[in-house]
Design a protein around this motif. Structure first.
Motif, PDB file in Angstrom:
ATOM      1  N   GLU A 155      31.239  53.857  37.316  1.00 31.17           N
ATOM      2  CA  GLU A 155      32.188  52.779  37.116  1.00 31.17           C
ATOM      3  C   GLU A 155      32.277  52.082  38.470  1.00 31.17           C
ATOM      4  O   GLU A 155      31.945  52.683  39.504  1.00 31.17           O
ATOM      5  CB  GLU A 155      33.540  53.330  36.682  1.00 31.17           C
ATOM      6  CG  GLU A 155      33.487  53.939  35.280  1.00 31.17           C
ATOM      7  CD  GLU A 155      34.839  54.422  34.789  1.00 31.17           C
ATOM      8  OE1 GLU A 155      35.861  53.800  35.151  1.00 31.17           O
ATOM      9  OE2 GLU A 155      34.860  55.414  34.048  1.00 31.17           O
ATOM     10  N   ASP A 156      32.727  50.839  38.490  1.00 33.68           N
ATOM     11  CA  ASP A 156      32.748  50.095  39.751  1.00 33.68           C
ATOM     12  C   ASP A 156      33.554  50.810  40.828  1.00 33.68           C
ATOM     13  O   ASP A 156      33.117  50.926  41.978  1.00 33.68           O
ATOM     14  CB  ASP A 156      33.235  48.657  39.549  1.00 33.68           C
ATOM     15  CG  ASP A 156      34.582  48.573  38.852  1.00 33.68           C
ATOM     16  OD1 ASP A 156      35.140  49.595  38.396  1.00 33.68           O
ATOM     17  OD2 ASP A 156      35.090  47.431  38.742  1.00 33.68           O
ATOM     18  N   TRP A 157      34.711  51.368  40.493  1.00 36.58           N
ATOM     19  CA  TRP A 157      35.543  52.029  41.493  1.00 36.58           C
ATOM     20  C   TRP A 157      34.861  53.274  42.067  1.00 36.58           C
ATOM     21  O   TRP A 157      35.042  53.598  43.243  1.00 36.58           O
ATOM     22  CB  TRP A 157      36.926  52.382  40.924  1.00 36.58           C
ATOM     23  CG  TRP A 157      36.912  53.473  39.897  1.00 36.58           C
ATOM     24  CD1 TRP A 157      36.806  53.342  38.555  1.00 36.58           C
ATOM     25  CD2 TRP A 157      36.998  54.885  40.152  1.00 36.58           C
ATOM     26  NE1 TRP A 157      36.814  54.579  37.938  1.00 36.58           N
ATOM     27  CE2 TRP A 157      36.935  55.541  38.895  1.00 36.58           C
ATOM     28  CE3 TRP A 157      37.120  55.657  41.306  1.00 36.58           C
ATOM     29  CZ2 TRP A 157      36.997  56.924  38.768  1.00 36.58           C
ATOM     30  CZ3 TRP A 157      37.170  57.038  41.186  1.00 36.58           C
ATOM     31  CH2 TRP A 157      37.113  57.661  39.926  1.00 36.58           C
ATOM     32  N   GLN A 158      34.049  53.961  41.252  1.00 36.02           N
ATOM     33  CA  GLN A 158      33.340  55.135  41.751  1.00 36.02           C
ATOM     34  C   GLN A 158      32.280  54.740  42.771  1.00 36.02           C
ATOM     35  O   GLN A 158      32.115  55.401  43.799  1.00 36.02           O
ATOM     36  CB  GLN A 158      32.677  55.886  40.590  1.00 36.02           C
ATOM     37  CG  GLN A 158      33.655  56.546  39.659  1.00 36.02           C
ATOM     38  CD  GLN A 158      32.959  57.077  38.419  1.00 36.02           C
ATOM     39  OE1 GLN A 158      32.229  56.352  37.749  1.00 36.02           O
ATOM     40  NE2 GLN A 158      33.194  58.347  38.120  1.00 36.02           N
ATOM     41  N   ASP A 203      32.307  51.981  44.591  1.00 41.93           N
ATOM     42  CA  ASP A 203      33.051  51.530  45.778  1.00 41.93           C
ATOM     43  C   ASP A 203      33.468  52.718  46.634  1.00 41.93           C
ATOM     44  O   ASP A 203      33.333  52.705  47.864  1.00 41.93           O
ATOM     45  CB  ASP A 203      34.305  50.749  45.375  1.00 41.93           C
ATOM     46  CG  ASP A 203      34.014  49.416  44.707  1.00 41.93           C
ATOM     47  OD1 ASP A 203      32.844  48.986  44.676  1.00 41.93           O
ATOM     48  OD2 ASP A 203      34.976  48.800  44.211  1.00 41.93           O
ATOM     49  N   TRP A 204      33.966  53.754  45.990  1.00 37.23           N
ATOM     50  CA  TRP A 204      34.433  54.944  46.707  1.00 37.23           C
ATOM     51  C   TRP A 204      33.267  55.640  47.402  1.00 37.23           C
ATOM     52  O   TRP A 204      33.373  56.073  48.552  1.00 37.23           O
ATOM     53  CB  TRP A 204      35.133  55.864  45.717  1.00 37.23           C
ATOM     54  CG  TRP A 204      35.842  57.051  46.307  1.00 37.23           C
ATOM     55  CD1 TRP A 204      36.412  57.164  47.544  1.00 37.23           C
ATOM     56  CD2 TRP A 204      36.073  58.296  45.660  1.00 37.23           C
ATOM     57  NE1 TRP A 204      36.983  58.396  47.706  1.00 37.23           N
ATOM     58  CE2 TRP A 204      36.789  59.110  46.554  1.00 37.23           C
ATOM     59  CE3 TRP A 204      35.748  58.795  44.409  1.00 37.23           C
ATOM     60  CZ2 TRP A 204      37.184  60.408  46.244  1.00 37.23           C
ATOM     61  CZ3 TRP A 204      36.154  60.087  44.099  1.00 37.23           C
ATOM     62  CH2 TRP A 204      36.855  60.883  45.008  1.00 37.23           C
ATOM     63  N   TYR A 241      26.649  45.769  38.326  1.00 39.57           N
ATOM     64  CA  TYR A 241      27.598  45.604  39.431  1.00 39.57           C
ATOM     65  C   TYR A 241      26.783  45.535  40.708  1.00 39.57           C
ATOM     66  O   TYR A 241      25.918  46.384  40.946  1.00 39.57           O
ATOM     67  CB  TYR A 241      28.556  46.802  39.450  1.00 39.57           C
ATOM     68  CG  TYR A 241      29.599  46.781  40.531  1.00 39.57           C
ATOM     69  CD1 TYR A 241      30.465  45.700  40.689  1.00 39.57           C
ATOM     70  CD2 TYR A 241      29.743  47.862  41.393  1.00 39.57           C
ATOM     71  CE1 TYR A 241      31.437  45.702  41.670  1.00 39.57           C
ATOM     72  CE2 TYR A 241      30.717  47.881  42.374  1.00 39.57           C
ATOM     73  CZ  TYR A 241      31.574  46.792  42.512  1.00 39.57           C
ATOM     74  OH  TYR A 241      32.538  46.796  43.482  1.00 39.57           O
TER      75      TYR A 241
END
Length: 186
Positions: free
Chosen positions: A124-127, A129-130, A166
């Motif tokens: 997922e995008d947040w993963q 990013d992290w 992404y």
């Protein structure tokens, strides 16, 4: 690989994003073997070298030894068991990377004939990013886009409005920056 399904939309968006952030005077190390998109980058004036097919989960020698201004990684991190390790070893201070996003209505991609063509991760995008943040990168820009298909069904309908790709432009966090010259050492 793309005989009947060349990813024109993905390549168009990826090239526009690359051109927005990276100048053709900057040298690029593209993670992955030569491919149609690395050829497109070269045709647009970019100085691109590719990795040689080594397993980037265990062999970081190319990313550790090549002094490039930029590393590009287009749809490669999902194939690695531990992408953090190679992200941490990159010497360049700029990164342009894209991933196929995890789709809640579809299982992870797995080729039954090519063991290199399998997704260990679908982020997922947040993963993603992290992961970049933990490896010492600061995201400066990002974009997403859909990937509709010309098929009929529930999944093709969902692909009309569900983001599939992404892409990020990131720079080395100041505490992680490495000073060096920018000569190619292959």
């Amino acid at each position: 690989m793309y005989e009947n399904n060349f990813p024109n939309k993905r390549y168009k968006h990826t090239l526009e994003f690359l051109q927005k952030h990276i100048n053709t005077s900057e040298s690029i190390l593209d993670l992955g073997v030569e491919n149609p998109f690395s050829e497109i980058m070269k045709s647009k004036g970019y100085d691109v070298k590719n990795t040689g097919g080594e397993d980037l989960d265990v062999d970081f020698s190319t990313v550790s030894n090549v002094n490039a201004n930029v590393v590009t990684a287009f749809e490669i991190f999902e194939h690695l068991v531990a992408p953090y390790n190679v992200l941490k070893e990159i010497k360049a201070n700029k990164l342009v990377a894209s991933i196929p996003m995890r789709l809640w209505f579809s299982s992870a991609y797995r080729s039954k004939t090519d063991p290199w063509d399998r997704h260990y991760h679908e982020f997922e995008d947040w993963q993603f990013d992290w992961l970049l943040e933990k490896a010492g990168w600061t995201i400066k820009d990002s974009a997403k886009w859909t990937n509709p298909t010309k098929k009929i069904g529930i999944r093709p309908f969902l692909r009309l409005f569900t983001n599939r790709y992404y892409i990020v432009y990131a720079e080395r966090s100041s505490k992680f920056q490495i000073t060096r010259n920018h000569n190619w050492n292959l």
